[in-house]
Design an enzyme around this catalytic site. Structure first.
Site, PDB file in Angstrom:
ATOM      1  N   ALA A   1       3.879   2.789   4.977  1.00  7.72           N
ATOM      2  CA  ALA A   1       3.544   4.211   4.976  1.00  7.72           C
ATOM      3  C   ALA A   1       2.040   4.327   5.154  1.00  7.72           C
ATOM      4  O   ALA A   1       1.261   3.863   4.297  1.00  7.72           O
ATOM      5  CB  ALA A   1       3.975   4.857   3.663  1.00  7.72           C
ATOM      6  N   ILE A   2       1.649   4.886   6.282  1.00  3.16           N
ATOM      7  CA  ILE A   2       0.225   5.064   6.585  1.00  3.16           C
ATOM      8  C   ILE A   2      -0.122   6.528   6.352  1.00  3.16           C
ATOM      9  O   ILE A   2       0.349   7.415   7.074  1.00  3.16           O
ATOM     10  CB  ILE A   2      -0.093   4.672   8.037  1.00  3.16           C
ATOM     11  CG1 ILE A   2       0.358   3.251   8.323  1.00  3.16           C
ATOM     12  CG2 ILE A   2      -1.600   4.817   8.292  1.00  3.16           C
ATOM     13  CD1 ILE A   2       0.189   2.840   9.766  1.00  3.16           C
TER      14      ILE A   2
ATOM     15  N   PHE B   1       0.867  -1.180   0.000  1.00  5.22           N
ATOM     16  CA  PHE B   1       0.000   0.000   0.000  1.00  5.22           C
ATOM     17  C   PHE B   1       0.913   1.243   0.000  1.00  5.22           C
ATOM     18  O   PHE B   1       1.896   1.285   0.737  1.00  5.22           O
ATOM     19  CB  PHE B   1      -0.884   0.009   1.253  1.00  5.22           C
ATOM     20  CG  PHE B   1      -2.178   0.759   1.112  1.00  5.22           C
ATOM     21  CD1 PHE B   1      -2.205   2.142   1.193  1.00  5.22           C
ATOM     22  CD2 PHE B   1      -3.368   0.092   0.899  1.00  5.22           C
ATOM     23  CE1 PHE B   1      -3.385   2.842   1.078  1.00  5.22           C
ATOM     24  CE2 PHE B   1      -4.572   0.779   0.789  1.00  5.22           C
ATOM     25  CZ  PHE B   1      -4.570   2.154   0.883  1.00  5.22           C
TER      26      PHE B   1
ATOM     27  N   GLU C   1      -9.719  10.547   5.628  1.00  2.52           N
ATOM     28  CA  GLU C   1     -10.736  11.439   6.199  1.00  2.52           C
ATOM     29  C   GLU C   1     -11.176  10.997   7.592  1.00  2.52           C
ATOM     30  O   GLU C   1     -11.830  11.741   8.317  1.00  2.52           O
ATOM     31  CB  GLU C   1     -11.951  11.502   5.267  1.00  2.52           C
ATOM     32  CG  GLU C   1     -11.636  12.097   3.897  1.00  2.52           C
ATOM     33  CD  GLU C   1     -12.841  12.051   2.964  1.00  2.52           C
ATOM     34  OE1 GLU C   1     -12.765  12.615   1.871  1.00  2.52           O
ATOM     35  OE2 GLU C   1     -13.872  11.426   3.370  1.00  2.52           O
ATOM     36  N   THR C   2     -10.858   9.767   7.942  1.00  6.06           N
ATOM     37  CA  THR C   2     -11.298   9.214   9.233  1.00  6.06           C
ATOM     38  C   THR C   2     -10.068   8.887  10.086  1.00  6.06           C
ATOM     39  O   THR C   2      -8.949   9.186   9.710  1.00  6.06           O
ATOM     40  CB  THR C   2     -12.115   7.923   9.009  1.00  6.06           C
ATOM     41  OG1 THR C   2     -11.234   6.886   8.571  1.00  6.06           O
ATOM     42  CG2 THR C   2     -13.219   8.159   7.989  1.00  6.06           C
TER      43      THR C   2
ATOM     44  N   LEU D   1      10.656  -0.766  13.793  1.00  3.96           N
ATOM     45  CA  LEU D   1       9.464  -0.082  13.279  1.00  3.96           C
ATOM     46  C   LEU D   1       9.869   0.942  12.225  1.00  3.96           C
ATOM     47  O   LEU D   1      10.330   2.026  12.539  1.00  3.96           O
ATOM     48  CB  LEU D   1       8.724   0.604  14.443  1.00  3.96           C
ATOM     49  CG  LEU D   1       7.342   1.158  14.141  1.00  3.96           C
ATOM     50  CD1 LEU D   1       6.366   0.024  13.801  1.00  3.96           C
ATOM     51  CD2 LEU D   1       6.823   1.959  15.334  1.00  3.96           C
TER      52      LEU D   1
ATOM     53  N   PHE E   1      -1.587  -3.231   7.791  1.00  3.70           N
ATOM     54  CA  PHE E   1      -2.378  -4.056   8.720  1.00  3.70           C
ATOM     55  C   PHE E   1      -1.973  -5.528   8.674  1.00  3.70           C
ATOM     56  O   PHE E   1      -2.102  -6.250   9.674  1.00  3.70           O
ATOM     57  CB  PHE E   1      -3.866  -3.915   8.406  1.00  3.70           C
ATOM     58  CG  PHE E   1      -4.759  -4.589   9.405  1.00  3.70           C
ATOM     59  CD1 PHE E   1      -5.326  -5.823   9.118  1.00  3.70           C
ATOM     60  CD2 PHE E   1      -5.025  -3.999  10.633  1.00  3.70           C
ATOM     61  CE1 PHE E   1      -6.153  -6.461  10.041  1.00  3.70           C
ATOM     62  CE2 PHE E   1      -5.851  -4.617  11.570  1.00  3.70           C
ATOM     63  CZ  PHE E   1      -6.410  -5.851  11.269  1.00  3.70           C
TER      64      PHE E   1
ATOM     65  N   HIS F   1      -9.087   5.890  10.602  1.00  5.35           N
ATOM     66  CA  HIS F   1      -8.687   4.534  10.205  1.00  5.35           C
ATOM     67  C   HIS F   1      -7.167   4.379  10.229  1.00  5.35           C
ATOM     68  O   HIS F   1      -6.651   3.330  10.624  1.00  5.35           O
ATOM     69  CB  HIS F   1      -9.207   4.243   8.794  1.00  5.35           C
ATOM     70  CG  HIS F   1      -9.095   2.815   8.392  1.00  5.35           C
ATOM     71  ND1 HIS F   1      -9.681   1.774   9.072  1.00  5.35           N
ATOM     72  CD2 HIS F   1      -8.438   2.237   7.336  1.00  5.35           C
ATOM     73  CE1 HIS F   1      -9.406   0.635   8.474  1.00  5.35           C
ATOM     74  NE2 HIS F   1      -8.653   0.881   7.427  1.00  5.35           N
TER      75      HIS F   1
HETATM   76  N1  LIG Z   1      -4.684   3.298   4.279  1.00  4.40           N
HETATM   77  C1  LIG Z   1      -3.540   2.525   4.346  1.00  4.40           C
HETATM   78  C2  LIG Z   1      -3.563   1.143   4.417  1.00  4.40           C
HETATM   79  N2  LIG Z   1      -4.757   0.489   4.426  1.00  4.40           N
HETATM   80  C3  LIG Z   1      -4.868  -0.933   4.100  1.00  4.40           C
HETATM   81  C4  LIG Z   1      -4.651  -1.822   5.327  1.00  4.40           C
HETATM   82  O1  LIG Z   1      -3.293  -1.819   5.727  1.00  4.40           O
HETATM   83  C5  LIG Z   1      -5.066  -3.263   5.001  1.00  4.40           C
HETATM   84  O2  LIG Z   1      -4.245  -3.739   3.949  1.00  4.40           O
HETATM   85  C6  LIG Z   1      -6.528  -3.346   4.597  1.00  4.40           C
HETATM   86  O3  LIG Z   1      -7.310  -2.733   5.620  1.00  4.40           O
HETATM   87  C7  LIG Z   1      -6.992  -4.801   4.380  1.00  4.40           C
HETATM   88  O4  LIG Z   1      -6.816  -5.559   5.544  1.00  4.40           O
HETATM   89  N3  LIG Z   1      -2.413   0.430   4.497  1.00  4.40           N
HETATM   90  C8  LIG Z   1      -1.200   1.080   4.490  1.00  4.40           C
HETATM   91  O5  LIG Z   1      -0.138   0.425   4.551  1.00  4.40           O
HETATM   92  N4  LIG Z   1      -1.166   2.444   4.421  1.00  4.40           N
HETATM   93  C9  LIG Z   1      -2.291   3.189   4.359  1.00  4.40           C
HETATM   94  O6  LIG Z   1      -2.224   4.461   4.299  1.00  4.40           O
HETATM   95  C1  LIG Z   2      -5.225   4.752   6.369  1.00  3.93           C
HETATM   96  C2  LIG Z   2      -6.156   4.272   5.321  1.00  3.93           C
HETATM   97  O1  LIG Z   2      -6.574   3.087   5.270  1.00  3.93           O
HETATM   98  C3  LIG Z   2      -6.854   5.306   4.501  1.00  3.93           C
HETATM   99  O2  LIG Z   2      -6.990   4.862   3.168  1.00  3.93           O
HETATM  100  C4  LIG Z   2      -8.219   5.492   5.130  1.00  3.93           C
HETATM  101  O3  LIG Z   2      -8.871   6.531   4.438  1.00  3.93           O
HETATM  102  P1  LIG Z   2     -10.222   7.092   5.111  1.00  3.93           P
HETATM  103  O4  LIG Z   2      -9.860   7.511   6.526  1.00  3.93           O
HETATM  104  O5  LIG Z   2     -10.616   8.296   4.251  1.00  3.93           O
HETATM  105  O6  LIG Z   2     -11.233   5.983   5.075  1.00  3.93           O
END
Ligand SMILES: Nc1c(NC[C@H](O)[C@H](O)[C@H](O)CO)[nH]c(=O)[nH]c1=O
Ligand SMILES: CC(=O)[C@@H](O)COP(=O)(O)O
EC number: 2.5.1.78
Length: 152
Positions: A71-72, A15, A76-77, A104, A48, A79
């Site tokens: 990289a996270i 991701f 908008e939320t 990490l 995740f 999450h």
């Molecule tokens: N938003 C980001 C994600 N989201 C995906 C989750 O990590 C996971 O793969 C999904 O929820 C399915 O289980 N992952 C990142 O690495 N970075 C992001 O910004």
């Molecule tokens: C961190 C993520 O998974 C990101 O794509 C979530 O986006 P949102 O908070 O707009 O649902």
């Protein structure tokens, strides 16, 4: 023993791969610079999924430590916070469970894309440096034990 090769496993999230593939390249180069060997690169869909892959690599006898790269990016939320906070806790728990360093190298949560790009170098090299140092220092502690006051 303490001069023995450090064998690394890397878990990298796909991701935001425009960022994480650069992190992987940088981490691999830094491992080579430190004289360590990358034994495995485990690519996962997103951050995740990192903990399960970390557990898989930690169970291997030919791996001394695991580096996590991801990289996270803030959405908008909240999450991103759910992912980041949980994964950080889980990989730390796995490190203690297997008595092997897990570092990490995950940017965020709460990062913008620009902030993440700015942090590729620092997070990648720091994650490798930390894990390699910990492997070597654990070896010193186990070899020298009571005779070694400072472990560095
Ligand atoms: N938003 C980001 C994600 N989201 C995906 C989750 O990590 C996971 O793969 C999904 O929820 C399915 O289980 N992952 C990142 O690495 N970075 C992001 O910004
Ligand atoms: C961190 C993520 O998974 C990101 O794509 C979530 O986006 P949102 O908070 O707009 O649902």
């Amino acid at each position: 023993m303490q001069d023995q090769l450090v064998r690394i496993g890397i878990v990298v999230a796909e991701f935001n791969y425009d960022i994480t593939h650069l992190m992987l390249n940088r981490a691999t180069a830094h491992a080579k610079f430190l004289g360590a060997e990358v034994k495995a690169v485990f690519k996962v869909p997103g951050t995740f999924e990192i903990p399960l892959a970390v557990k898989e690599l930690l169970s291997r006898n030919d791996i001394d430590c695991v580096i996590t790269l991801g990289a996270i990016i803030k959405g908008e939320t909240k999450h991103d916070e759910v992912i980041g906070n949980q994964v950080a806790r889980l990989v730390s728990d796995l490190s203690l469970e297997y008595s092997k360093p897990v570092s990490l190298g995950i940017i965020g949560p709460g990062a913008t894309h620009e902030q993440a790009v700015e942090r590729i170098e620092e997070y990648s090299t720091r994650a490798v440096e930390s894990a390699v140092k910990m492997v070597r220092r654990i070896r010193v502690n186990r070899e020298k034990g009571e005779s070694q006051v400072t472990i560095e």
